[in-house]
Design a protein around this motif. Structure first.
Motif, PDB file in Angstrom:
ATOM      1  N   TYR A  38     -12.397  -8.207   5.757  1.00 11.53           N
ATOM      2  CA  TYR A  38     -11.571  -7.317   5.143  1.00 11.53           C
ATOM      3  C   TYR A  38     -10.420  -7.485   4.414  1.00 11.53           C
ATOM      4  CZ  TYR A  38      -8.852  -3.463   7.368  1.00 11.53           C
ATOM      5  OH  TYR A  38      -7.920  -2.031   7.767  1.00 11.53           O
ATOM      6  N   PHE A  39     -10.753  -6.898   3.486  1.00  9.53           N
ATOM      7  CA  PHE A  39      -9.859  -7.684   2.371  1.00  9.53           C
ATOM      8  C   PHE A  39      -8.760  -6.139   2.039  1.00  9.53           C
ATOM      9  CE2 PHE A  39     -14.427  -8.394   0.574  1.00  9.53           C
ATOM     10  CZ  PHE A  39     -14.812  -9.482   0.760  1.00  9.53           C
ATOM     11  N   SER A  40      -7.449  -6.968   1.821  1.00 11.10           N
ATOM     12  CA  SER A  40      -5.975  -6.570   1.687  1.00 11.10           C
ATOM     13  C   SER A  40      -5.233  -7.431   0.535  1.00 11.10           C
ATOM     14  CB  SER A  40      -5.418  -7.186   2.711  1.00 11.10           C
ATOM     15  OG  SER A  40      -3.862  -6.263   2.351  1.00 11.10           O
TER      16      SER A  40
ATOM     17  N   TYR B 234       1.002  -1.178  -0.045  1.00 13.53           N
ATOM     18  CA  TYR B 234      -0.334   0.069  -0.360  1.00 13.53           C
ATOM     19  C   TYR B 234       0.841   1.137  -0.165  1.00 13.53           C
ATOM     20  CZ  TYR B 234      -4.123  -3.266   0.309  1.00 13.53           C
ATOM     21  OH  TYR B 234      -4.545  -4.072   0.449  1.00 13.53           O
ATOM     22  N   ASP B 235       2.087   1.009  -1.074  1.00 11.49           N
ATOM     23  CA  ASP B 235       2.910   2.870  -0.668  1.00 11.49           C
ATOM     24  C   ASP B 235       2.073   3.805  -1.029  1.00 11.49           C
ATOM     25  OD1 ASP B 235       4.944   3.448  -0.733  1.00 11.49           O
ATOM     26  OD2 ASP B 235       6.663   2.969  -2.019  1.00 11.49           O
ATOM     27  N   ASP B 236       1.861   4.672  -1.258  1.00 14.58           N
ATOM     28  CA  ASP B 236       1.074   5.624  -1.202  1.00 14.58           C
ATOM     29  C   ASP B 236       1.959   6.763  -2.208  1.00 14.58           C
ATOM     30  OD1 ASP B 236      -0.731   7.980  -2.285  1.00 14.58           O
ATOM     31  OD2 ASP B 236      -1.218   7.938  -0.324  1.00 14.58           O
ATOM     32  N   LEU B 237       2.194   6.663  -3.968  1.00 16.56           N
ATOM     33  CA  LEU B 237       3.613   7.382  -4.412  1.00 16.56           C
ATOM     34  C   LEU B 237       2.391   8.150  -4.887  1.00 16.56           C
ATOM     35  CD1 LEU B 237       6.212   4.933  -5.197  1.00 16.56           C
ATOM     36  CD2 LEU B 237       6.277   6.469  -2.814  1.00 16.56           C
ATOM     37  N   ASN B 238       3.447   9.548  -5.132  1.00 15.46           N
ATOM     38  CA  ASN B 238       2.682  10.560  -6.477  1.00 15.46           C
ATOM     39  C   ASN B 238       4.126  10.461  -7.315  1.00 15.46           C
ATOM     40  OD1 ASN B 238       1.112  10.910  -4.199  1.00 15.46           O
ATOM     41  ND2 ASN B 238       0.228  12.210  -5.922  1.00 15.46           N
ATOM     42  N   ILE B 239       4.369  10.236  -8.138  1.00 17.40           N
ATOM     43  CA  ILE B 239       5.349   9.846  -9.377  1.00 17.40           C
ATOM     44  C   ILE B 239       5.315  10.796 -10.355  1.00 17.40           C
ATOM     45  CG2 ILE B 239       6.938   8.954 -10.814  1.00 17.40           C
ATOM     46  CD1 ILE B 239       6.162   6.597  -8.905  1.00 17.40           C
ATOM     47  N   ALA B 240       6.272  11.870 -10.983  1.00 19.18           N
ATOM     48  CA  ALA B 240       6.305  12.504 -11.794  1.00 19.18           C
ATOM     49  C   ALA B 240       7.815  12.778 -12.574  1.00 19.18           C
ATOM     50  CB  ALA B 240       6.192  14.202 -11.466  1.00 19.18           C
ATOM     51  N   HIS B 241       8.113  12.258 -13.125  1.00 22.08           N
ATOM     52  CA  HIS B 241       9.086  12.011 -14.160  1.00 22.08           C
ATOM     53  C   HIS B 241       8.642  12.483 -15.782  1.00 22.08           C
ATOM     54  CE1 HIS B 241       6.597   7.796 -14.345  1.00 22.08           C
ATOM     55  NE2 HIS B 241       5.811   8.734 -15.673  1.00 22.08           N
TER      56      HIS B 241
ATOM     57  N   LEU C  13       7.335  12.117  -3.941  1.00 25.44           N
ATOM     58  CA  LEU C  13       6.005  11.728  -2.936  1.00 25.44           C
ATOM     59  C   LEU C  13       6.050  10.599  -2.522  1.00 25.44           C
ATOM     60  CD1 LEU C  13       5.038  13.581  -0.739  1.00 25.44           C
ATOM     61  CD2 LEU C  13       3.093  14.007  -2.611  1.00 25.44           C
ATOM     62  N   ARG C  14       6.647  10.262  -1.514  1.00 29.01           N
ATOM     63  CA  ARG C  14       5.954   9.254  -0.495  1.00 29.01           C
ATOM     64  C   ARG C  14       5.228   9.846   0.795  1.00 29.01           C
ATOM     65  NH1 ARG C  14      10.200   5.289  -0.758  1.00 29.01           N
ATOM     66  NH2 ARG C  14       8.358   3.900  -1.735  1.00 29.01           N
ATOM     67  N   SER C  15       3.114   9.322   0.748  1.00 30.38           N
ATOM     68  CA  SER C  15       3.418  10.343   1.787  1.00 30.38           C
ATOM     69  C   SER C  15       2.463   9.188   3.220  1.00 30.38           C
ATOM     70  CB  SER C  15       2.318  11.045   1.513  1.00 30.38           C
ATOM     71  OG  SER C  15       0.973  10.485   0.607  1.00 30.38           O
ATOM     72  N   ARG C  16       2.688   9.390   4.158  1.00 27.45           N
ATOM     73  CA  ARG C  16       1.550   8.618   4.972  1.00 27.45           C
ATOM     74  C   ARG C  16       0.050   9.728   5.479  1.00 27.45           C
ATOM     75  NH1 ARG C  16       5.371   4.923   8.653  1.00 27.45           N
ATOM     76  NH2 ARG C  16       5.625   7.364   9.198  1.00 27.45           N
ATOM     77  N   SER C  17      -0.656   9.676   5.761  1.00 28.39           N
ATOM     78  CA  SER C  17      -2.236  10.941   6.516  1.00 28.39           C
ATOM     79  C   SER C  17      -2.085   9.889   7.865  1.00 28.39           C
ATOM     80  CB  SER C  17      -2.667  10.249   6.055  1.00 28.39           C
ATOM     81  OG  SER C  17      -3.637  11.083   6.517  1.00 28.39           O
ATOM     82  N   LEU C  18      -1.281  10.036   8.961  1.00 25.21           N
ATOM     83  CA  LEU C  18      -1.491   9.670  10.203  1.00 25.21           C
ATOM     84  C   LEU C  18      -2.120  10.729  11.273  1.00 25.21           C
ATOM     85  CD1 LEU C  18       2.781   8.924  10.851  1.00 25.21           C
ATOM     86  CD2 LEU C  18       0.800   7.624  10.012  1.00 25.21           C
TER      87      LEU C  18
ATOM     88  N   VAL D 249     -20.364  -7.735   6.138  1.00 19.60           N
ATOM     89  CA  VAL D 249     -19.522  -6.119   6.060  1.00 19.60           C
ATOM     90  C   VAL D 249     -18.584  -6.258   5.740  1.00 19.60           C
ATOM     91  CG1 VAL D 249     -18.611  -3.902   6.815  1.00 19.60           C
ATOM     92  CG2 VAL D 249     -20.771  -4.701   7.954  1.00 19.60           C
ATOM     93  N   GLY D 250     -18.196  -6.166   4.238  1.00 19.62           N
ATOM     94  CA  GLY D 250     -17.287  -6.000   3.512  1.00 19.62           C
ATOM     95  C   GLY D 250     -16.589  -4.746   3.302  1.00 19.62           C
ATOM     96  N   LEU D 251     -15.115  -4.770   3.272  1.00 20.24           N
ATOM     97  CA  LEU D 251     -14.587  -3.607   3.391  1.00 20.24           C
ATOM     98  C   LEU D 251     -12.197  -3.684   2.765  1.00 20.24           C
ATOM     99  CD1 LEU D 251     -12.995  -2.355   7.131  1.00 20.24           C
ATOM    100  CD2 LEU D 251     -14.587  -4.020   6.826  1.00 20.24           C
ATOM    101  N   GLU D 252     -12.262  -2.623   2.356  1.00 28.17           N
ATOM    102  CA  GLU D 252     -10.745  -2.789   1.719  1.00 28.17           C
ATOM    103  C   GLU D 252     -10.043  -2.002   2.506  1.00 28.17           C
ATOM    104  OE1 GLU D 252      -9.225  -1.898  -2.307  1.00 28.17           O
ATOM    105  OE2 GLU D 252     -10.601  -3.449  -2.529  1.00 28.17           O
ATOM    106  N   ALA D 253      -8.728  -2.821   2.912  1.00 31.97           N
ATOM    107  CA  ALA D 253      -7.220  -2.116   3.478  1.00 31.97           C
ATOM    108  C   ALA D 253      -7.474  -0.757   2.434  1.00 31.97           C
ATOM    109  CB  ALA D 253      -6.112  -2.605   3.949  1.00 31.97           C
ATOM    110  N   LEU D 254      -6.936  -0.282   2.747  1.00 29.13           N
ATOM    111  CA  LEU D 254      -7.251   1.660   2.767  1.00 29.13           C
ATOM    112  C   LEU D 254      -5.510   2.379   1.982  1.00 29.13           C
ATOM    113  CD1 LEU D 254     -10.147   3.441   3.824  1.00 29.13           C
ATOM    114  CD2 LEU D 254      -9.572   2.853   1.722  1.00 29.13           C
ATOM    115  N   GLY D 255      -4.645   2.073   3.431  1.00 29.61           N
ATOM    116  CA  GLY D 255      -2.917   2.272   3.639  1.00 29.61           C
ATOM    117  C   GLY D 255      -1.979   1.486   3.572  1.00 29.61           C
ATOM    118  N   HIS D 256      -1.122   2.484   4.667  1.00 27.36           N
ATOM    119  CA  HIS D 256       0.037   2.010   5.216  1.00 27.36           C
ATOM    120  C   HIS D 256      -0.387   1.172   6.465  1.00 27.36           C
ATOM    121  CE1 HIS D 256       4.043   1.575   7.602  1.00 27.36           C
ATOM    122  NE2 HIS D 256       4.487   1.432   6.553  1.00 27.36           N
TER     123      HIS D 256
END
Length: 452
Positions: A402-404, A298-305, A325-330, A363-370
């Motif tokens: 809980y789906f990952s 679940y790497d959260d990357l924003n890439i400009a290249h 940019l590699r980021s985490r919302s903590l 209830v079904g839900l998917e992992a969102l992040g780190h």
């Protein structure tokens, strides 16, 4: 490849060409099941439109989409079907990151296709996903998976007929071991909060990345957001990046009450050595690992290249500059808001259950992040379920799936499915095989996806 002039073999594997990701008969069976609901030539038209949207996004011709989506939100199921077909039949078009979320669902349906005819109303629900429901397929697909799980367990399963214009009722009538159950399914979507957070982060990084790109050098920035992303002014990251560039240092650690940032020059030698002799799939975990030096689930990357595409622009042939940019919302508030809307969904589900028989909510839900974020989010979700009061409804069980999903540098797709349940009334368990996506003979393990 000209975007308006796809080659004749766009959706084929050439004779003797290796299958990049292997062959999955169960995924093919799931794809064919949904294709059967279309008129002759309809899927070919829809597939072509989906592919054009994907490749236009890859080469930057659809930059107005603030969320960077490869698909049209109104045609989401077409994107799903495109990916599930591609992994077997035209793997050069398979997008591994999103595909890992999609192909396990088609695999599960295809694997259990022999049970479909025993479930009353199944075909009607599936047809609706293909037609009027293709902009929001996740709820319908989740209902199909739950119905198949009960049928696989030996239960008699029937979808409740929907009555437009009338009060919504529950999804399934289930008879198992002499007991009748009313079953309601709720698939939690990321929600507007997550979408708004992603869009605002892209806005925050846009001006900052342009300032870095103007130097002609490559840079990375690792940013932890300590407050809600949407609370930050649009120039917050830009101010930090500007100060960093003025310092003349090669790298810096910067922080304030809102963010922690590590920023510095990015070494491209590793990825360049691969590109000297090969092309690299983009987007994808191999490219991300070669570019940044590490792979994270679940790497959260924003890439400009600045790149040169191969003949197929799904692959990169050369790279001259990258800003990453590699980021985490903590933020505690952000985690709380991402977890809290399960209470509303439980209330909605419970209101749809009858009073004359025991009820079950899936209830079904998917992992969102780190992983660290998912641990906190999972704790809050479990707490919300534990404290839920069904009031006068005879709710017996709440099952949480809980789906990952994951696409790693080694695998084109993989899935972890964590299962939690809460019993509110004494009585038999309505479902013994609790997994919706994994084969019955799959070897599971204790714990959640973030536990080794």
């Amino acid at each position: 490849m000209a975007l308006l002039n796809f080659p004749d073999n766009m959706f084929q594997i050439l004779p003797g060409e290796p299958r990049l990701y292997g062959e999955y008969p169960e995924i093919r069976a799931g794809v064919q099941y949904f294709r059967n609901f279309m008129e002759t030539g309809e899927w070919e038209r829809r597939r072509d439109k989906t592919a054009r949207r994907f490749y236009q996004s890859l080469v930057g011709e659809r930059s107005k989409d603030k969320l960077g989506r490869f698909y049209s939100p109104n045609e989401l199921f077409d994107w799903y079907l495109f990916l599930a077909e591609a992994i077997n039949d035209h793997p050069q078009n398979y997008e591994v990151s999103y595909g890992s979320r999609v192909v396990p669902v088609f695999a599960a349906i295809g694997r259990n296709i022999h049970l479909v005819s025993s479930i009353e109303g199944f075909e009607e629900r599936a047809r609706r996903i293909v037609t009027s429901g293709q902009s929001q397929p996740n709820g319908g697909l989740f209902e199909l998976l739950v119905a198949l799980a009960y049928a696989r367990d030996g239960a008699r399963v029937r979808f409740r007929p929907e009555q437009p214009g009338k009060r919504k009722t529950y999804d399934l009538d289930v008879e198992a071991n002499g007991q009748s159950w009313a079953v309601e399914c709720k698939r939690l979507e990321p929600g507007t909060y997550v979408e708004n957070e992603r869009a605002h982060k892209r806005t925050l990084w846009s001006a900052a990345s342009r300032a870095l790109a103007a130097t002609g050098r490559s840079y990375y920035a690792n940013v932890d957001f300590l407050t809600e992303v949407t609370d930050l002014s649009e120039n917050h990251l830009t101010n930090h990046i500007t100060d960093f560039l003025r310092s003349g240092e090669l790298n810096q650690i910067r922080h304030d009450q809102h963010i922690r940032m590590v920023v510095g020059e990015l070494d491209l030698d590793g990825i360049q050595s691969v590109l000297d002799t090969d092309v690299i799939l983009f987007p994808g975990p191999v490219y991300n690992k070669l570019l940044t030096g590490k792979y994270y689930r679940y790497d959260d990357l924003n890439i400009a290249h600045k790149v040169r595409f191969a003949e197929n622009p799904h692959y990169i042939d050369a790279l001259s500059q990258a800003i990453v940019l590699r980021s985490r919302s903590l933020s505690e508030k952000a985690i709380e808001k991402k977890a809290r809307h399960i209470r509303r969904k439980l209330s909605e589900a419970c209101s749809q259950l009858p009073t004359d028989r025991p009820g079950v909510i899936h209830v079904g839900l998917e992992a969102l992040g780190h992983d660290a974020i998912e641990v906190r989010r999972h704790e809050k979700i479990v707490d919300n379920i534990q404290r839920f009061d069904p009031k006068e409804k005879p709710l017996a069980y709440v099952f949480t799936h809980y789906f990952s999903p994951e696409a790693s540098p080694e695998d084109a797709w993989a899935i972890d499915e964590t299962f939690d349940w809460r019993r509110l009334r004494m009585g038999p368990m309505p479902l013994s095989q609790t997994s919706l996506l994994l084969p019955s003979d799959a070897i599971g393990r204790e714990g959640s996806h973030w536990e080794s």
